[in-house]
Design a protein around this motif. Structure first.
Motif, short mmCIF file in Angstrom:
data_model
loop_
_atom_site.label_atom_id
_atom_site.label_comp_id
_atom_site.label_asym_id
_atom_site.label_seq_id
_atom_site.Cartn_x
_atom_site.Cartn_y
_atom_site.Cartn_z
N SER A 1 5.76 -16.76 7.39
CA SER A 1 6.73 -17.22 6.39
C SER A 1 6.17 -18.31 5.49
N ASP A 2 5.01 -18.86 5.82
CA ASP A 2 4.37 -19.86 4.95
C ASP A 2 3.96 -19.24 3.61
N TYR A 3 3.75 -17.92 3.61
CA TYR A 3 3.25 -17.25 2.42
C TYR A 3 4.43 -16.64 1.66
N THR A 4 4.66 -17.12 0.45
CA THR A 4 5.83 -16.72 -0.32
C THR A 4 5.51 -15.74 -1.43
N GLY A 5 4.25 -15.41 -1.59
CA GLY A 5 3.85 -14.42 -2.59
C GLY A 5 2.50 -13.85 -2.23
N SER A 6 2.28 -12.58 -2.55
CA SER A 6 1.00 -11.96 -2.26
C SER A 6 0.81 -10.74 -3.15
N VAL A 7 -0.44 -10.29 -3.29
CA VAL A 7 -0.76 -9.11 -4.06
C VAL A 7 -2.03 -8.49 -3.50
N ALA A 8 -2.14 -7.18 -3.57
CA ALA A 8 -3.35 -6.47 -3.14
C ALA A 8 -4.06 -5.93 -4.38
N TYR A 9 -5.38 -6.13 -4.42
CA TYR A 9 -6.16 -5.75 -5.60
C TYR A 9 -7.05 -4.53 -5.40
N ALA A 10 -7.50 -4.27 -4.16
CA ALA A 10 -8.47 -3.19 -3.94
C ALA A 10 -8.33 -2.65 -2.53
N ILE B 1 0.85 -1.19 0.00
CA ILE B 1 0.00 0.00 0.00
C ILE B 1 0.89 1.24 0.00
N TRP B 2 0.48 2.24 -0.79
CA TRP B 2 1.14 3.53 -0.81
C TRP B 2 0.18 4.57 -0.23
N PHE B 3 0.69 5.46 0.60
CA PHE B 3 -0.12 6.53 1.18
C PHE B 3 0.11 7.84 0.43
N GLY B 4 -0.03 7.76 -0.91
CA GLY B 4 -0.04 8.96 -1.72
C GLY B 4 1.27 9.33 -2.39
N THR B 5 2.39 8.78 -1.94
CA THR B 5 3.69 9.14 -2.51
C THR B 5 4.53 7.87 -2.71
N PRO B 6 5.53 7.93 -3.60
CA PRO B 6 6.40 6.76 -3.78
C PRO B 6 7.12 6.36 -2.50
N GLU B 7 7.50 7.35 -1.68
CA GLU B 7 8.28 7.08 -0.47
C GLU B 7 7.46 6.42 0.63
N SER B 8 6.13 6.47 0.51
CA SER B 8 5.26 5.99 1.58
C SER B 8 4.91 4.51 1.47
N ALA B 9 5.50 3.79 0.51
CA ALA B 9 5.16 2.39 0.30
C ALA B 9 5.33 1.57 1.58
N PHE B 10 4.33 0.77 1.91
CA PHE B 10 4.38 -0.10 3.08
C PHE B 10 4.12 -1.53 2.65
N ASN B 11 4.97 -2.44 3.09
CA ASN B 11 4.95 -3.83 2.66
C ASN B 11 3.94 -4.62 3.49
N LEU B 12 2.74 -4.80 2.96
CA LEU B 12 1.71 -5.58 3.64
C LEU B 12 2.10 -7.05 3.74
N ALA B 13 2.90 -7.52 2.80
CA ALA B 13 3.33 -8.92 2.83
C ALA B 13 4.15 -9.23 4.07
N SER B 14 4.79 -8.21 4.64
CA SER B 14 5.61 -8.43 5.83
C SER B 14 4.77 -8.82 7.04
N LEU B 15 3.46 -8.63 6.95
CA LEU B 15 2.57 -8.98 8.05
C LEU B 15 2.12 -10.43 8.01
N LEU B 16 2.47 -11.15 6.94
CA LEU B 16 2.10 -12.54 6.79
C LEU B 16 3.18 -13.45 7.36
N GLU C 1 2.66 -21.63 0.57
CA GLU C 1 3.53 -22.65 0.00
C GLU C 1 3.82 -23.79 0.98
N ASN C 2 3.25 -23.70 2.16
CA ASN C 2 3.55 -24.71 3.17
C ASN C 2 2.27 -25.28 3.77
N TYR C 3 1.27 -25.51 2.91
CA TYR C 3 0.00 -26.04 3.39
C TYR C 3 -0.11 -27.53 3.08
#
Length: 374
Positions: free
Chosen positions: A301-310, A284-299, A328-330
């Motif tokens: 280690s079982d999850y090796t890929g993610s994407v946000a759509y809306a 998620i970005w809060f309006g600027t390139p510098e504001s990018a926050f990695n939502l995947a970091s909240l998952l 990937e570890n289910y």
């Protein structure tokens, strides 16, 4: 996500992206909600409107995809169309998607099905809606068969937005415009902006780019990607109505070096990105390139890929982001290794200081009737 937004949402978003509120929002505690139910082999959350989320699920490996709603939890899943269907967008009680290769509008709480498939088409899909308009793609036989499509609630209302000697598609809409892409004969994909007619097309493709695509629209801006060489890196892109307005959200100084934007509301943008530390995924970005926050970091280690759509912001300032993550570890209960995609939602509730500012902002609207607009 493109949806009707009353004026209080604009105030909420401004508070979230202003000054120290940006840092506070990115650093605050998010809650991750796994929407994937035990009855499904895979699921993806593609749309969100307040407490309602939408997307697609499959009951078991190889089974038909099913247009699915959630209401904040995995147990709340409701299949609204069981046979080969996909749900791509929600606005209030209306939804759009695909049912058996036909663009579909599901209206109201009863999910009344309206077939948007134009006469003579081979296939069609509705990808976005706003007010009484729907956007997507229609496929006809013959050259240049893939057409950028706009509807107004019926199959007969189909409007072909595609420029001459091109193919195209619409990915997102708001009350006044549509975005997507078109592909000239023998050329690469170009990001596009329309205002209801084929003649109104604006080519958003930046000078020097190989390909580009617009995937989201909100608040007078468009989001998507730009690629500078074939098979090269995708960069998250934001425009303000012209090719010259292009901003690379992974430019030097940003914490990311690649990505794509799939959803917007106000100045909040979501998608997927690669971070400079080697991590990446839903962002998620809060309006600027510098504001990018990695939502995947909240998952985990079982999850090796993610994407946000809306993304959606409600009247209390709560931010909801939906997407999917690859587990990937289910393992199935019988011990069989079974990696799968799972619908995910990330929820951010503003801290008390932000809520106080929100209350002050909303107080300024006292006695003013909110205007519903895109």
């Amino acid at each position: 996500m493109s949806r009707i937004k009353p004026s209080w949402k604009f105030i909420v978003i401004c508070l979230l992206v202003s000054g120290s509120a940006t840092t506070a929002a990115a650093a605050a505690d998010w809650t991750v909600v796994n929407l994937h139910g035990s009855a499904y082999s895979s699921s993806f959350a593609m749309a969100v409107d307040g407490a309602t989320q939408g997307g697609v699920s499959s009951a078991w490996a190889g089974s038909d995809s099913q247009a699915t709603l959630w209401f904040g939890s995995a147990d709340s899943a409701e299949v609204i169309q069981p046979n080969t269907s996909f749900l791509y967008d929600i606005a209030g009680s209306d939804k759009v998607g695909i049912q058996a290769d036909r663009a579909t509008l599901w209206q109201g709480q009863a999910n009344t099905l309206i077939d948007l498939h134009p006469a003579g088409a081979m296939a069609s899909g509705a990808h976005a809606l706003a007010g009484n308009s729907q956007g997507g793609q229609v496929v006809f036989s013959g050259p240049f068969g893939h057409r950028a499509a706009l509807w107004y609630g019926s199959a007969d209302s189909f409007v072909d937005l595609t420029p001459p000697n091109c193919e195209g598609g619409v990915a997102a809409v708001d009350a006044v415009a549509q975005v997507g892409s078109f592909t000239p004969q023998g050329g690469a994909v170009h990001a596009a902006l329309w205002h209801g007619t084929a003649d109104s097309v604006v080519d958003l493709h930046p000078e020097g780019a190989y390909s580009s695509g617009a995937r989201a629209i909100a608040n007078g801006r468009q989001g998507g990607y730009v690629q500078y060489e074939r098979d090269g890196t995708y960069y998250p892109a934001v425009w303000s109505g012209t090719a010259e307005s292009f901003v690379n959200f992974s430019a030097p100084g940003a914490p990311t070096d690649a990505g794509v934007i799939y959803g917007m509301q106000g100045n909040l943008l979501v998608g997927g990105a690669r971070f400079l530390d080697g991590s990446g995924g839903a962002t998620i970005w809060f309006g600027t390139p510098e504001s990018a926050f990695n939502l995947a970091s909240l998952l985990s280690s079982d999850y090796t890929g993610s994407v946000a759509y809306a993304v959606d912001v409600d009247e209390f300032g709560t931010v909801r982001v939906v997407g999917s993550a690859y587990n990937e570890n289910y393992y199935l209960p019988n011990g069989t290794y079974y990696p799968r995609n799972e619908a995910m939602m990330w929820v951010l509730v503003p801290e008390p200081s932000s809520l106080a500012a929100l209350a002050a902002g909303l107080a300024g609207l006292a006695g003013v009737r909110p205007r519903r607009r895109r």
